[in-house]
Structures are given as C-alpha cells and as structure tokens.
Design a protein around this motif. Structure first.
Motif, short mmCIF file in Angstrom:
data_model
loop_
_atom_site.label_atom_id
_atom_site.label_comp_id
_atom_site.label_asym_id
_atom_site.label_seq_id
_atom_site.Cartn_x
_atom_site.Cartn_y
_atom_site.Cartn_z
N CYS A 1 -1.65 12.20 4.78
CA CYS A 1 -2.76 11.33 4.41
C CYS A 1 -2.52 9.98 5.07
O CYS A 1 -1.39 9.52 5.15
CB CYS A 1 -2.77 11.21 2.89
N ALA A 2 -3.60 9.36 5.54
CA ALA A 2 -3.48 8.06 6.18
C ALA A 2 -4.68 7.21 5.79
O ALA A 2 -5.74 7.75 5.45
CB ALA A 2 -3.42 8.21 7.70
N ALA B 1 -3.27 10.11 -3.31
CA ALA B 1 -3.47 9.00 -4.24
C ALA B 1 -3.06 7.69 -3.58
O ALA B 1 -1.93 7.58 -3.09
CB ALA B 1 -2.64 9.23 -5.51
N ALA B 2 -3.98 6.76 -3.56
CA ALA B 2 -3.74 5.46 -2.91
C ALA B 2 -3.52 4.37 -3.94
O ALA B 2 -4.14 4.37 -5.01
CB ALA B 2 -4.91 5.10 -2.01
N ASN C 1 -9.05 6.32 -6.98
CA ASN C 1 -8.43 6.05 -5.68
C ASN C 1 -7.74 7.28 -5.10
O ASN C 1 -6.62 7.20 -4.57
CB ASN C 1 -7.42 4.90 -5.80
N THR C 2 -8.40 8.40 -5.22
CA THR C 2 -7.82 9.66 -4.76
C THR C 2 -8.79 10.38 -3.83
O THR C 2 -9.99 10.43 -4.10
CB THR C 2 -7.46 10.56 -5.95
N VAL D 1 0.84 -1.20 0.00
CA VAL D 1 0.00 0.00 0.00
C VAL D 1 0.88 1.25 0.00
O VAL D 1 1.85 1.34 0.76
CB VAL D 1 -0.93 0.02 1.22
N GLN D 2 0.54 2.17 -0.85
CA GLN D 2 1.24 3.46 -0.88
C GLN D 2 0.22 4.59 -0.89
O GLN D 2 -0.81 4.51 -1.56
CB GLN D 2 2.13 3.55 -2.10
#
Length: 126
Positions: free
Chosen positions: A96-97, A23-24, A77-78, A2-3
């Motif tokens: 961001c978390a 952005a994930a 995914n943002t 995961v980033q």
C-alpha cells in the motif's frame, strides 16, 4: 508521522478470493491518494490500483480489471483491495502506498508516492 499498515494477505487456492486492507494514520489533511502495488520474486514492482480520497476516482490496471476492485472507507482511513478469481501469477508481496495529491493516475508511477507500507504476502497455490 504517516503510517500505512497492510493486512489480509495469506495463502489461497487458485480461484479463491482475498481482501487486503490498508489502514492509514498520521495524515494532517484529506488530500491524498492511496495505491496498491505488487512485487513478485525477480520482477519489478507494478501498479495494481489506486483511489483518490477526495472524490473516489479509482483505477485498476487493465490486466486486473474484472478481478480486482479498490474501495475506501474514509471515515476509518482504510482502503481495501478485493481480489477474486485469484491465479498463481497473482502471487506477490502487495504494498500500500500514499501520495499527497488530490487525484491518482492510471499510470501508477510508484515514484510519485510519498509513503509506503511494509507489504503483505499473497500466495496463490495451483
């Protein structure tokens, strides 16, 4: 893996606006929530806002309501944090978390979040 990658920080004058992006990538499912936290020099990290990917349920810290808005683009995914009427006291590193959960909570317990971005600096000049 995961980033989370934040962007959109910078220097702005008081009264100005910024939009932060998170952005994930790397999640295998859709059941996660995203939160924004910030940490000013010499202060503890504090919760700003969070949003649940499942149903869009969102919370903003009481002191920031009316100026900060969180939204999400699930297709990309943002998650975004729109900040208006910025004040010098908003100066901080914004993180961001993400938490692998269905819903986020308005208590913004940072210890429940599983993944963190590297942070983006927001500086508001007077």
């Amino acid at each position: 893996e995961v980033q989370l990658v934040e962007s959109g920080g910078g220097l702005v004058q008081a009264g100005g606006s910024l939009r932060l992006s998170c952005a994930a990538s790397g999640f295998t499912g859709d059941d996660y929530t995203t939160g924004w936290f910030r940490q000013a020099p010499g202060k503890e990290r504090e919760g700003v806002s969070c949003i649940s990917r499942s149903d869009g349920r969102a919370y903003v810290a009481d002191s920031l309501k009316g100026r900060f808005t969180i939204s999400s683009d699930n297709a990309n995914n943002t998650v975004y944090l729109q900040m208006i009427s910025l004040k010098p006291e908003d100066t901080a590193v914004y993180f961001c978390a993400a938490e692998e959960a269905l819903y986020c909570d308005s208590d913004f317990d940072l210890y429940t979040y599983d993944y963190w971005g590297q942070g983006t600096q927001v500086t508001v000049s007077s």
